[in-house]
Write a protein that holds these residues in place. Structure first.
Motif, mmCIF file in Angstrom:
data_model
loop_
_atom_site.group_PDB
_atom_site.id
_atom_site.type_symbol
_atom_site.label_atom_id
_atom_site.label_comp_id
_atom_site.label_asym_id
_atom_site.label_seq_id
_atom_site.Cartn_x
_atom_site.Cartn_y
_atom_site.Cartn_z
ATOM 1 N N SER A 1 0.821 -1.212 0.000
ATOM 2 C CA SER A 1 0.000 0.000 0.000
ATOM 3 C C SER A 1 0.857 1.264 0.000
ATOM 4 N N CYS B 1 3.312 2.232 -2.369
ATOM 5 C CA CYS B 1 4.022 2.285 -3.644
ATOM 6 C C CYS B 1 4.285 3.723 -4.058
ATOM 7 N N ASN C 1 4.737 4.290 -7.255
ATOM 8 C CA ASN C 1 4.034 4.290 -8.540
ATOM 9 C C ASN C 1 2.560 3.939 -8.360
ATOM 10 N N ASP C 2 1.805 4.119 -9.415
ATOM 11 C CA ASP C 2 0.401 3.719 -9.430
ATOM 12 C C ASP C 2 0.283 2.293 -9.961
ATOM 13 N N LYS D 1 -1.511 -0.264 -12.049
ATOM 14 C CA LYS D 1 -2.350 -0.080 -13.237
ATOM 15 C C LYS D 1 -3.503 -1.074 -13.313
ATOM 16 N N LYS E 1 -5.838 -3.807 -11.134
ATOM 17 C CA LYS E 1 -6.257 -4.208 -9.789
ATOM 18 C C LYS E 1 -6.538 -5.706 -9.738
ATOM 19 N N ASP F 1 6.417 1.635 -14.570
ATOM 20 C CA ASP F 1 5.137 2.006 -15.180
ATOM 21 C C ASP F 1 4.930 1.268 -16.497
ATOM 22 N N GLN G 1 1.651 -7.014 -11.148
ATOM 23 C CA GLN G 1 2.024 -5.606 -11.061
ATOM 24 C C GLN G 1 3.205 -5.458 -10.106
ATOM 25 N N CYS H 1 5.041 -2.998 -7.341
ATOM 26 C CA CYS H 1 4.915 -1.876 -6.396
ATOM 27 C C CYS H 1 6.332 -1.441 -6.032
#
Length: 483
Positions: free
Chosen positions: A69, A71, A73-74, A76, A78, A97, A107, A109
């Protein structure tokens, strides 16, 4: 291809040697992992001082553990598995990214836990406390064995890493291997060359040296021609990374360590090859032909910028440092050449620096983390992000031997295409080296004893002999059996 400049993008590499209080144990029978968790790890957590974070502290994850939780970065996609990653390279944000946008089944993180020593301190603390480490962590080659003997890294051969072996150079793969195990994925390399002031050599009618004999002769010529105002280079007491490359080139094998037999070690730091290297450089010191400034200091940078030193025998990544020298001498012309050789008929290429992606023993899914580490730079787009945004000399023949990479022109160096001229082949020819499992103690002792020799308190041979004794004593106290 247009001229290329890394000065604004590359993370400036820092010295691998850092100050660390050496803790010893009086009980050599203590078990290896327990001892290192209590001794080495405590020392790292208490005193490891590394380079500052060149990303301006924007990583956001340092010191907060490896929470998914937290990170930078975002995420992308879920509701898919998330792999946590600590890294500090300047391309990491964009590379992660791109990876996340390209994968809908996993993904990454990413957090920046600090660069070099700052990250290592946090990693050591997490390993000691058995919580808080990421799934994947960036570690420099010469520090892998130090974390390996703490039991902190996963053997990736158990998770299919061998299928990726051909993606990397032979030397880089050797550097992440121990015995039958593979403990990290290579990212980049630092093939060593010679950066030199072309204007100084030309003005004084001195040929660019291709051998170490020629280097010493050029040092004498420069000294005579400039009345001692210009020295050919510098032999830094704290230049352990450079010194180790010199030893490797001369054929020395200071350490032999196999994680398959983790309590055994061979130390051979006073052989003929080691003494040859020490005697060569200390002779140049004694004759006043090279300086002895500490590396990575303002004094050293000023000496290079002002023309006090005419060469720097440093890796390819030093191209990013040279344009950033403060108050450079007007008219200075820098170029790159291959590292001088002991025997041009049998050239030996060496490496200094570069980093890897290791999977920690706290990874929630080591197989998935291994796959992500191996594939983070496996597309052309992400490889170019590494080169252009990160300033990386990737350890991948696919990139190293590409026309794109070989044809890069470096604007500050007069448009020189030094990758294609020699650095690319140097990286391919590099065969790998074995590092100490107690890097910090080795670096500290090397600096201490070479400083004594530079000051004239012992000979080069005596420095090598004393270092051998010190390393043997320390290894025994740490629970190793000497072979």
């Amino acid at each position: 291809m247009g001229a290329f400049s890394l000065a604004a993008t590359v993370a400036l590499r820092c010295p691998t040697t850092v100050s660390l209080h050496r803790e010893r144990t009086s009980n050599p029978m203590i078990k290896r992992k327990a001892l290192l968790a209590a001794g080495m790890t405590t020392a790292l957590a208490a005193a490891l001082v590394g380079c500052t974070n060149n990303n301006g502290g924007s990583g956001g994850g340092g010191g907060s553990g490896a929470s998914k939780s937290n990170c930078t970065n975002d995420i992308k996609v879920k509701d898919v598995p998330v792999v946590t990653y600590w890294g500090w390279l300047p391309d990491t944000a964009e590379t992660v990214d791109n990876f996340n946008e390209s994968n809908d089944d996993v993904q990454v993180c990413w957090s920046n836990a600090g660069q070099g020593g700052d990250e290592y301190t946090k990693l050591s603390t997490s390993l000691e406390s058995k919580s808080g480490a990421p799934d994947i962590v960036q570690i420099e080659y010469d520090w892998l064995n130090s974390f390996l003997i703490q039991g902190g890294l996963v053997d990736m051969t158990e998770h299919g890493i061998e299928e990726y072996k051909d993606n990397f150079t032979e030397g880089a793969w050797r550097d992440v291997s121990s015995g039958e195990g593979v403990y990290a994925v290579p990212v980049d390399l630092g093939p060593v060359g010679m950066w030199y002031r072309a204007d100084i050599f030309e003005e004084n009618g001195i040929a660019i040296p291709t051998t170490w004999d020629e280097y010493a002769a050029a040092a004498e010529q420069l000294n005579t021609a400039t009345g001692g105002a210009v020295k050919i280079g510098n032999f830094a007491p704290n230049g352990a990374g450079q010194h180790y490359a010199f030893l490797d080139q001369a054929g020395a094998v200071p350490f032999e360590f196999d994680n398959g037999n983790p309590t055994e070690i061979t130390i051979n730091h006073n052989d003929d090859a080691t003494k040859t290297v020490y005697e060569y450089w200390l002779d140049l010191v004694d004759r006043g032909l090279v300086g002895t400034d500490q590396a990575w200091t303002p004094e050293f940078s000023t000496a290079l910028a002002s023309g006090k030193y005419a060469t720097a025998v440093y890796p390819v990544w030093y191209n990013a440092h040279i344009p950033d020298f403060e108050d450079p001498e007007a008219g200075a012309v820098w170029r790159a050449a291959p590292i001088p050789q002991w025997d041009t008929a049998n050239p030996v290429q060496v490496n200094w620096g570069g980093s890897t992606l290791a999977v920690t023993t706290q990874a929630s899914d080591a197989a998935l983390a291994t796959k992500v580490a191996a594939e983070l730079y496996n597309t052309e787009e992400r490889q170019k992000l590494g080169v252009e945004k990160g300033g990386l000399f990737l350890a991948m023949p696919e990139m190293i031997e590409s026309d794109y990479f070989k044809d890069l022109e470096y604007e500050f160096f007069g448009g020189q295409k030094f990758n294609g001229e020699f650095f690319a082949q140097a990286a391919i020819d590099y065969e790998g080296v074995m590092f100490s499992p107690f890097s910090q103690y080795y670096y500290d002792e090397s600096q201490r004893l070479l400083s004594e020799a530079i000051e004239g308190n012992m000979t080069a041979a005596e420095a090598a002999d004393e270092l051998q004794k010190s390393l043997e004593t320390y290894a025994t106290e740490q629970g190793f059996t000497l072979n």
